[in-house]
Design a protein around this motif. Structure first.
Motif, PDB file in Angstrom:
ATOM      1  N   GLU A   1      -3.076  11.347  -6.332  1.00 22.95           N
ATOM      2  CA  GLU A   1      -2.271  12.491  -5.888  1.00 22.95           C
ATOM      3  C   GLU A   1      -2.975  13.263  -4.769  1.00 22.95           C
ATOM      4  OE1 GLU A   1      -3.123  12.052  -9.190  1.00 22.95           O
ATOM      5  OE2 GLU A   1      -1.198  11.285  -9.919  1.00 22.95           O
ATOM      6  N   GLU A   2      -4.282  13.475  -4.928  1.00 21.09           N
ATOM      7  CA  GLU A   2      -5.041  14.207  -3.916  1.00 21.09           C
ATOM      8  C   GLU A   2      -5.107  13.420  -2.610  1.00 21.09           C
ATOM      9  OE1 GLU A   2      -8.088  16.623  -6.923  1.00 21.09           O
ATOM     10  OE2 GLU A   2      -8.637  14.625  -6.170  1.00 21.09           O
ATOM     11  N   LEU A   3      -5.325  12.118  -2.696  1.00 18.00           N
ATOM     12  CA  LEU A   3      -5.347  11.289  -1.499  1.00 18.00           C
ATOM     13  C   LEU A   3      -3.989  11.313  -0.817  1.00 18.00           C
ATOM     14  CD1 LEU A   3      -6.822   9.355   0.399  1.00 18.00           C
ATOM     15  CD2 LEU A   3      -6.203   7.476  -1.149  1.00 18.00           C
ATOM     16  N   SER A   4      -2.940  11.300  -1.599  1.00 19.05           N
ATOM     17  CA  SER A   4      -1.590  11.346  -1.049  1.00 19.05           C
ATOM     18  C   SER A   4      -1.361  12.655  -0.294  1.00 19.05           C
ATOM     19  CB  SER A   4      -0.562  11.197  -2.177  1.00 19.05           C
ATOM     20  OG  SER A   4       0.742  11.367  -1.702  1.00 19.05           O
ATOM     21  N   LYS A   5      -1.766  13.761  -0.874  1.00 16.03           N
ATOM     22  CA  LYS A   5      -1.580  15.074  -0.229  1.00 16.03           C
ATOM     23  C   LYS A   5      -2.412  15.189   1.043  1.00 16.03           C
ATOM     24  CE  LYS A   5      -0.374  17.611  -4.389  1.00 16.03           C
ATOM     25  NZ  LYS A   5      -0.827  18.545  -5.423  1.00 16.03           N
ATOM     26  N   GLU A   6      -3.661  14.718   0.984  1.00 15.97           N
ATOM     27  CA  GLU A   6      -4.547  14.837   2.147  1.00 15.97           C
ATOM     28  C   GLU A   6      -4.145  13.914   3.290  1.00 15.97           C
ATOM     29  OE1 GLU A   6      -8.771  14.842   1.562  1.00 15.97           O
ATOM     30  OE2 GLU A   6      -8.590  15.921  -0.348  1.00 15.97           O
ATOM     31  N   SER A   7      -3.628  12.743   2.950  1.00 13.80           N
ATOM     32  CA  SER A   7      -3.307  11.765   3.992  1.00 13.80           C
ATOM     33  C   SER A   7      -1.860  11.834   4.462  1.00 13.80           C
ATOM     34  CB  SER A   7      -3.597  10.348   3.487  1.00 13.80           C
ATOM     35  OG  SER A   7      -2.716  10.022   2.423  1.00 13.80           O
ATOM     36  N   GLY A   8      -0.985  12.362   3.613  1.00  8.05           N
ATOM     37  CA  GLY A   8       0.433  12.367   3.943  1.00  8.05           C
ATOM     38  C   GLY A   8       1.116  11.040   3.619  1.00  8.05           C
ATOM     39  N   ILE A   9       0.406  10.130   2.976  1.00  5.17           N
ATOM     40  CA  ILE A   9       0.949   8.838   2.554  1.00  5.17           C
ATOM     41  C   ILE A   9       1.465   9.008   1.126  1.00  5.17           C
ATOM     42  CG2 ILE A   9       0.416   6.397   2.127  1.00  5.17           C
ATOM     43  CD1 ILE A   9       0.201   7.181   5.087  1.00  5.17           C
TER      44      ILE A   9
ATOM     45  N   ILE B   1       2.391   8.669  -2.715  1.00  5.05           N
ATOM     46  CA  ILE B   1       1.589   8.211  -3.838  1.00  5.05           C
ATOM     47  C   ILE B   1       2.012   6.802  -4.251  1.00  5.05           C
ATOM     48  CG2 ILE B   1       3.060   9.232  -5.611  1.00  5.05           C
ATOM     49  CD1 ILE B   1       0.416   9.853  -7.139  1.00  5.05           C
ATOM     50  N   ARG B   2       3.299   6.511  -4.132  1.00  9.23           N
ATOM     51  CA  ARG B   2       3.804   5.177  -4.480  1.00  9.23           C
ATOM     52  C   ARG B   2       3.180   4.110  -3.579  1.00  9.23           C
ATOM     53  NH1 ARG B   2       4.582   1.506  -7.631  1.00  9.23           N
ATOM     54  NH2 ARG B   2       6.339   0.133  -7.356  1.00  9.23           N
ATOM     55  N   THR B   3       3.035   4.379  -2.306  1.00  7.81           N
ATOM     56  CA  THR B   3       2.409   3.431  -1.381  1.00  7.81           C
ATOM     57  C   THR B   3       0.948   3.216  -1.758  1.00  7.81           C
ATOM     58  OG1 THR B   3       3.904   4.082   0.393  1.00  7.81           O
ATOM     59  CG2 THR B   3       1.857   3.003   1.049  1.00  7.81           C
ATOM     60  N   ILE B   4       0.252   4.295  -2.078  1.00  9.94           N
ATOM     61  CA  ILE B   4      -1.155   4.197  -2.489  1.00  9.94           C
ATOM     62  C   ILE B   4      -1.271   3.356  -3.759  1.00  9.94           C
ATOM     63  CG2 ILE B   4      -3.132   5.524  -3.362  1.00  9.94           C
ATOM     64  CD1 ILE B   4      -2.208   7.787  -1.410  1.00  9.94           C
ATOM     65  N   GLN B   5      -0.381   3.586  -4.716  1.00  6.61           N
ATOM     66  CA  GLN B   5      -0.402   2.814  -5.955  1.00  6.61           C
ATOM     67  C   GLN B   5      -0.158   1.335  -5.682  1.00  6.61           C
ATOM     68  OE1 GLN B   5       2.668   4.898  -8.087  1.00  6.61           O
ATOM     69  NE2 GLN B   5       1.223   6.303  -9.070  1.00  6.61           N
ATOM     70  N   ARG B   6       0.785   1.042  -4.816  1.00 11.61           N
ATOM     71  CA  ARG B   6       1.111  -0.355  -4.507  1.00 11.61           C
ATOM     72  C   ARG B   6      -0.052  -1.049  -3.790  1.00 11.61           C
ATOM     73  NH1 ARG B   6       6.956  -1.588  -2.529  1.00 11.61           N
ATOM     74  NH2 ARG B   6       5.739  -3.440  -2.264  1.00 11.61           N
ATOM     75  N   ILE B   7      -0.721  -0.339  -2.894  1.00  7.69           N
ATOM     76  CA  ILE B   7      -1.881  -0.922  -2.202  1.00  7.69           C
ATOM     77  C   ILE B   7      -3.002  -1.189  -3.206  1.00  7.69           C
ATOM     78  CG2 ILE B   7      -3.704  -0.500  -0.507  1.00  7.69           C
ATOM     79  CD1 ILE B   7      -1.583   1.048   1.146  1.00  7.69           C
ATOM     80  N   GLU B   8      -3.255  -0.230  -4.083  1.00  5.50           N
ATOM     81  CA  GLU B   8      -4.329  -0.392  -5.062  1.00  5.50           C
ATOM     82  C   GLU B   8      -4.038  -1.510  -6.056  1.00  5.50           C
ATOM     83  OE1 GLU B   8      -5.473   3.267  -6.923  1.00  5.50           O
ATOM     84  OE2 GLU B   8      -6.310   4.074  -5.065  1.00  5.50           O
ATOM     85  N   LYS B   9      -2.776  -1.733  -6.369  1.00  8.32           N
ATOM     86  CA  LYS B   9      -2.409  -2.823  -7.282  1.00  8.32           C
ATOM     87  C   LYS B   9      -2.365  -4.170  -6.579  1.00  8.32           C
ATOM     88  CE  LYS B   9       0.284  -0.162 -10.591  1.00  8.32           C
ATOM     89  NZ  LYS B   9       1.624   0.059 -11.179  1.00  8.32           N
ATOM     90  N   GLY B  10      -2.483  -4.165  -5.257  1.00 12.27           N
ATOM     91  CA  GLY B  10      -2.450  -5.411  -4.501  1.00 12.27           C
ATOM     92  C   GLY B  10      -1.043  -5.921  -4.252  1.00 12.27           C
ATOM     93  N   LEU B  11      -0.044  -5.062  -4.444  1.00 12.47           N
ATOM     94  CA  LEU B  11       1.338  -5.467  -4.225  1.00 12.47           C
ATOM     95  C   LEU B  11       1.706  -5.467  -2.748  1.00 12.47           C
ATOM     96  CD1 LEU B  11       3.002  -3.496  -7.163  1.00 12.47           C
ATOM     97  CD2 LEU B  11       2.353  -5.910  -7.097  1.00 12.47           C
ATOM     98  N   THR B  12       0.960  -4.722  -1.950  1.00 14.99           N
ATOM     99  CA  THR B  12       1.160  -4.680  -0.507  1.00 14.99           C
ATOM    100  C   THR B  12      -0.182  -4.408   0.158  1.00 14.99           C
ATOM    101  OG1 THR B  12       2.420  -3.658   1.296  1.00 14.99           O
ATOM    102  CG2 THR B  12       1.725  -2.210  -0.473  1.00 14.99           C
ATOM    103  N   THR B  13      -0.283  -4.777   1.419  1.00 14.20           N
ATOM    104  CA  THR B  13      -1.513  -4.478   2.156  1.00 14.20           C
ATOM    105  C   THR B  13      -1.366  -3.185   2.944  1.00 14.20           C
ATOM    106  OG1 THR B  13      -0.753  -5.854   3.984  1.00 14.20           O
ATOM    107  CG2 THR B  13      -2.210  -6.883   2.354  1.00 14.20           C
ATOM    108  N   GLY B  14      -0.141  -2.697   3.088  1.00 15.50           N
ATOM    109  CA  GLY B  14       0.109  -1.471   3.837  1.00 15.50           C
ATOM    110  C   GLY B  14       0.214  -1.744   5.330  1.00 15.50           C
ATOM    111  N   SER B  15       0.942  -0.902   6.003  1.00 17.02           N
ATOM    112  CA  SER B  15       1.081  -1.047   7.455  1.00 17.02           C
ATOM    113  C   SER B  15      -0.216  -0.627   8.129  1.00 17.02           C
ATOM    114  CB  SER B  15       2.239  -0.181   7.961  1.00 17.02           C
ATOM    115  OG  SER B  15       1.906   1.191   7.830  1.00 17.02           O
ATOM    116  N   SER B  16      -0.334  -0.955   9.405  1.00 12.43           N
ATOM    117  CA  SER B  16      -1.552  -0.576  10.133  1.00 12.43           C
ATOM    118  C   SER B  16      -1.695   0.940  10.193  1.00 12.43           C
ATOM    119  CB  SER B  16      -1.548  -1.184  11.538  1.00 12.43           C
ATOM    120  OG  SER B  16      -0.442  -0.722  12.273  1.00 12.43           O
ATOM    121  N   HIS B  17      -0.566   1.652  10.356  1.00  9.11           N
ATOM    122  CA  HIS B  17      -0.596   3.119  10.369  1.00  9.11           C
ATOM    123  C   HIS B  17      -1.101   3.649   9.029  1.00  9.11           C
ATOM    124  CE1 HIS B  17       0.577   7.306  10.775  1.00  9.11           C
ATOM    125  NE2 HIS B  17       1.270   7.183   9.650  1.00  9.11           N
ATOM    126  N   THR B  18      -0.594   3.085   7.936  1.00  9.98           N
ATOM    127  CA  THR B  18      -1.008   3.528   6.597  1.00  9.98           C
ATOM    128  C   THR B  18      -2.491   3.303   6.384  1.00  9.98           C
ATOM    129  OG1 THR B  18       1.201   3.037   5.705  1.00  9.98           O
ATOM    130  CG2 THR B  18      -0.602   3.194   4.122  1.00  9.98           C
TER     131      THR B  18
END
Length: 186
Positions: free
Chosen positions: A16-24, A26-43
């Motif tokens: 949650e804190e990373l989401s607030k600080e980055s503007g990304i 929380i769902r995207t952060i969760q998906r990246i951490e679970k390995g479901l996506t690599t995220g865009s270059s911007h992310t």
């Protein structure tokens, strides 16, 4: 462990804190951490800047992680196809996958899917032995050196094992949850 999660924990941030600080989100952060996506270059760039690291650290980690997962899946595929050894080796469908499992059980995919593959083969073997005994009692011994029910069961056993191998290979290729219906016996 996923590198994003590792760097986030090192920075003592919650998702949650990373989401607030980055503007990304929380769902995207969760998906990246679970390995479901690599995220865009911007992310990736935004998350790296927020964590005060180079974005390459996250990208290289994802590539290494994907290679490790692919290697684990190769071992599971080898286990799956080794079931067909039962055509040439009696109980090869249990022996070879078990040997591969024991040598690689520390790998996550091998540990989870490998247990399912072996469990399914145990159930398959027990079912075919039971069917063979029932057919032997009902039909009789037959007139040949190898009783007819035993031959029938072995051919049925090989056919069912082949179907299971093909099904499991197709499900793994589509990266779905393979063999989720199989109880883990080991």
């Amino acid at each position: 462990m996923n590198k994003l999660k590792e760097y986030r924990n090192f920075s003592r941030l919650t998702q949650e804190e990373l989401s607030k600080e980055s503007g990304i989100s929380i769902r995207t952060i969760q998906r990246i951490e679970k390995g479901l996506t690599t995220g865009s270059s911007h992310t990736i760039k935004t998350l790296a800047a927020t964590l005060h690291i180079e974005s390459e650290n996250l990208i290289v980690a994802d590539i290494n992680q994907n290679e490790a997962v692919a290697d684990e899946l190769d071992k599971v595929k080898l286990m799956n196809f080794s079931i067909l050894s039962m055509i040439f080796i009696p109980f090869g469908n249990l022996i070879l996958p078990t040997i591969i499992f024991l040598h690689n059980r520390k790998l996550n995919q091998v540990n989870t899917l490998g247990r399912k593959i072996i469990s399914l083969q145990i159930l398959n073997t027990l079912a075919m032995l039971f069917l063979g005994i029932i057919l032997y009692v009902i039909i009789g011994r037959g007139s040949e050196l190898i009783p007819l029910p035993v031959s029938f069961c072995y051919v049925l056993y090989a056919l069912i094992s082949s179907i299971i191998v093909i099904y499991t290979a197709m499900v793994m290729k589509d990266q779905k949850d393979a063999l989720k219906f199989v109880p883990s016996l080991i």
